[in-house]
Enzyme design. Structure first.
Site, PDB file in Angstrom:
ATOM      1  N   SER A  93       7.349  -9.053 -21.054  1.00 14.43           N
ATOM      2  CA  SER A  93       6.129  -8.340 -21.467  1.00 14.43           C
ATOM      3  C   SER A  93       6.073  -6.892 -20.968  1.00 14.43           C
ATOM      4  O   SER A  93       5.681  -6.007 -21.732  1.00 14.43           O
ATOM      5  CB  SER A  93       4.882  -9.107 -21.025  1.00 14.43           C
ATOM      6  N   THR A 110      -0.446 -16.012 -18.841  1.00 10.23           N
ATOM      7  CA  THR A 110       0.519 -16.998 -19.313  1.00 10.23           C
ATOM      8  C   THR A 110       0.468 -18.246 -18.451  1.00 10.23           C
ATOM      9  O   THR A 110      -0.415 -18.380 -17.589  1.00 10.23           O
ATOM     10  CB  THR A 110       1.940 -16.374 -19.445  1.00 10.23           C
ATOM     11  N   LYS A 169      -3.644 -20.322 -18.709  1.00  5.47           N
ATOM     12  CA  LYS A 169      -4.303 -20.016 -19.982  1.00  5.47           C
ATOM     13  C   LYS A 169      -5.656 -20.723 -20.161  1.00  5.47           C
ATOM     14  O   LYS A 169      -6.508 -20.249 -20.912  1.00  5.47           O
ATOM     15  CB  LYS A 169      -3.389 -20.364 -21.160  1.00  5.47           C
ATOM     16  N   GLY A 189       3.489 -29.611 -28.266  1.00  9.11           N
ATOM     17  CA  GLY A 189       3.047 -29.062 -26.984  1.00  9.11           C
ATOM     18  C   GLY A 189       2.105 -27.884 -27.220  1.00  9.11           C
ATOM     19  O   GLY A 189       1.561 -27.708 -28.322  1.00  9.11           O
ATOM     20  N   GLY A 190       1.945 -27.064 -26.176  1.00 15.17           N
ATOM     21  CA  GLY A 190       1.038 -25.914 -26.266  1.00 15.17           C
ATOM     22  C   GLY A 190       1.442 -24.936 -27.365  1.00 15.17           C
ATOM     23  O   GLY A 190       0.585 -24.403 -28.086  1.00 15.17           O
ATOM     24  N   ALA A 191       2.738 -24.703 -27.511  1.00 18.55           N
ATOM     25  CA  ALA A 191       3.198 -23.748 -28.520  1.00 18.55           C
ATOM     26  C   ALA A 191       2.899 -24.271 -29.926  1.00 18.55           C
ATOM     27  O   ALA A 191       2.431 -23.523 -30.795  1.00 18.55           O
ATOM     28  CB  ALA A 191       4.685 -23.495 -28.343  1.00 18.55           C
ATOM     29  N   ASN A 222       6.664 -35.387 -33.996  1.00 16.34           N
ATOM     30  CA  ASN A 222       6.864 -35.312 -32.543  1.00 16.34           C
ATOM     31  C   ASN A 222       7.363 -36.643 -32.011  1.00 16.34           C
ATOM     32  O   ASN A 222       7.155 -37.690 -32.630  1.00 16.34           O
ATOM     33  CB  ASN A 222       5.537 -34.933 -31.859  1.00 16.34           C
ATOM     34  N   THR A 276       6.244 -38.100 -29.396  1.00 10.83           N
ATOM     35  CA  THR A 276       5.036 -38.872 -29.096  1.00 10.83           C
ATOM     36  C   THR A 276       4.001 -38.540 -30.175  1.00 10.83           C
ATOM     37  O   THR A 276       3.410 -37.457 -30.162  1.00 10.83           O
ATOM     38  CB  THR A 276       4.484 -38.448 -27.706  1.00 10.83           C
ATOM     39  N   ILE A 302      11.304 -21.307 -32.073  1.00  6.92           N
ATOM     40  CA  ILE A 302      10.637 -20.408 -31.112  1.00  6.92           C
ATOM     41  C   ILE A 302      11.474 -20.169 -29.851  1.00  6.92           C
ATOM     42  O   ILE A 302      11.160 -19.300 -29.060  1.00  6.92           O
ATOM     43  CB  ILE A 302       9.201 -20.855 -30.738  1.00  6.92           C
TER      44      ILE A 302
END
Ligand code: ATR
Length: 284
Positions: A17, A64, A68, A135-137, A157, A159, A225
């Site tokens: 960043s 991050t 978050k 997940g979070g993404a 996924n 799960t 990603i």
């Protein structure tokens, strides 16, 4: 006047960043700094945030992992994306000293994808999208696509329960089927866009792929990603099967760009930064 921005999170010593925002500042002809402000897990989060509240020169900061959600009680208001996701990655400190939380991960991903494939902006409703991972993404990307107007977004996924929780965030017009990774492997040919959102394939485990690819649609877009390496095994296999591919590091650039726009109100041209960031990553 010099602007002051920061990044909070842990661990963040190797974050890209600062590299990204220093270039944005220079492209916008602005004086300013973007500093790493690592908050150790042993530190008092509250004390560190209060230090930031007392810094009247701070204009904004990124947040991050793992903070978050933890930052939310310290904010004065949230934008609609952050509110829906329950996660904030960008805070604007306005001229009255109010802290406003945003989530630029979701919109950033969609902007990165649509900048590479601009025709998508006219075809959002007809495209069938598959998200791999929950997940979070995946959550951010799902909401970003939903907000942008994509209406067919399936999630596969390991799960399935986690995928189901994400699908609860959908708007009324969006259709979402939940699948296991095994199930989706034999049903890939109906998707126009396939997005890999897990860490599978990331260095050092570069030989791993989340599912095996076969019988893809001829002009499918396959996105990953993961950006270490830039071209994952998943993307290599997709390319060999004729897919158009999309690299994960562009998401970093566009979520950063959106944050920069929120902080400065300026829009900048980031042409060529994609290749430069790629070189930085390849040199690591
Ligand atoms: P992030 O917040 O970065 O997205 P996360 O919340 O840890 O990361 O989510 C990781 C996702 O990758 C999850 O969907 C996880 O699957 P589960 O929900 O079944 O745990 C998925 N994942 C991680 N490693 C995996 C693997 N080896 N095979 C399949 N899925 C994997």
């Amino acid at each position: 006047m010099s602007l002051q921005f920061q990044l909070i999170g842990y661990p963040i010593k190797h974050s890209l960043s600062p590299w990204i925002h220093e270039r944005f500042l220079s492209k916008a002809n602005l004086q300013g700094t973007y500093e790493i402000n690592e908050i150790d897990l042993q530190d008092s989060f509250e004390d560190r945030i209060m230090e930031m509240k007392n810094n009247k020169k701070l204009n904004g900061f990124n947040v991050t992992v793992p903070y978050k959600q933890k930052i939310i009680p310290y904010l004065d208001s949230l934008d609609k994306h952050a509110e829906k996701l329950g996660a904030v990655n960008t805070v604007l400190i306005n001229k009255d000293g109010k802290w406003i939380g945003y989530n630029t991960d979701s919109t950033g991903y969609v902007r990165a994808l649509e900048t590479k494939y601009p025709e998508l902006t006219k075809e959002r409703k007809s495209k069938h999208v598959l998200i791999l991972g929950a997940g979070g993404a995946a959550r951010g990307i799902y909401c970003g696509l939903d907000f942008a107007g994509y209406v067919n977004i399936d999630i596969a996924n390991r799960t399935t329960e986690k995928a189901r929780e994400i699908a609860e965030l959908r708007s009324e017009s969006t259709n979402t089927k939940i699948l296991t990774l095994k199930e989706v492997e034999s049903d890939l040919s109906k998707y126009d866009i396939i997005i890999q959102t897990t860490s599978v394939g990331m260095k050092p485990n570069i030989k791993n792929t989340i599912i095996s690819l076969n019988s893809l649609k001829p002009d499918v877009i396959v996105s990953d990603i993961v950006y270490q390496p830039i071209k994952t095994k998943f993307l290599k296999e997709a390319e060999e099967l004729g897919a158009r591919i999309h690299f994960g590091h562009t998401m970093l650039l566009y979520q950063g760009l959106y944050a920069f726009e929120i902080w400065t109100g300026l829009s900048i041209d980031i042409k060529n930064m994609d290749e430069k960031l790629q070189q930085v990553l390849e040199g690591r």
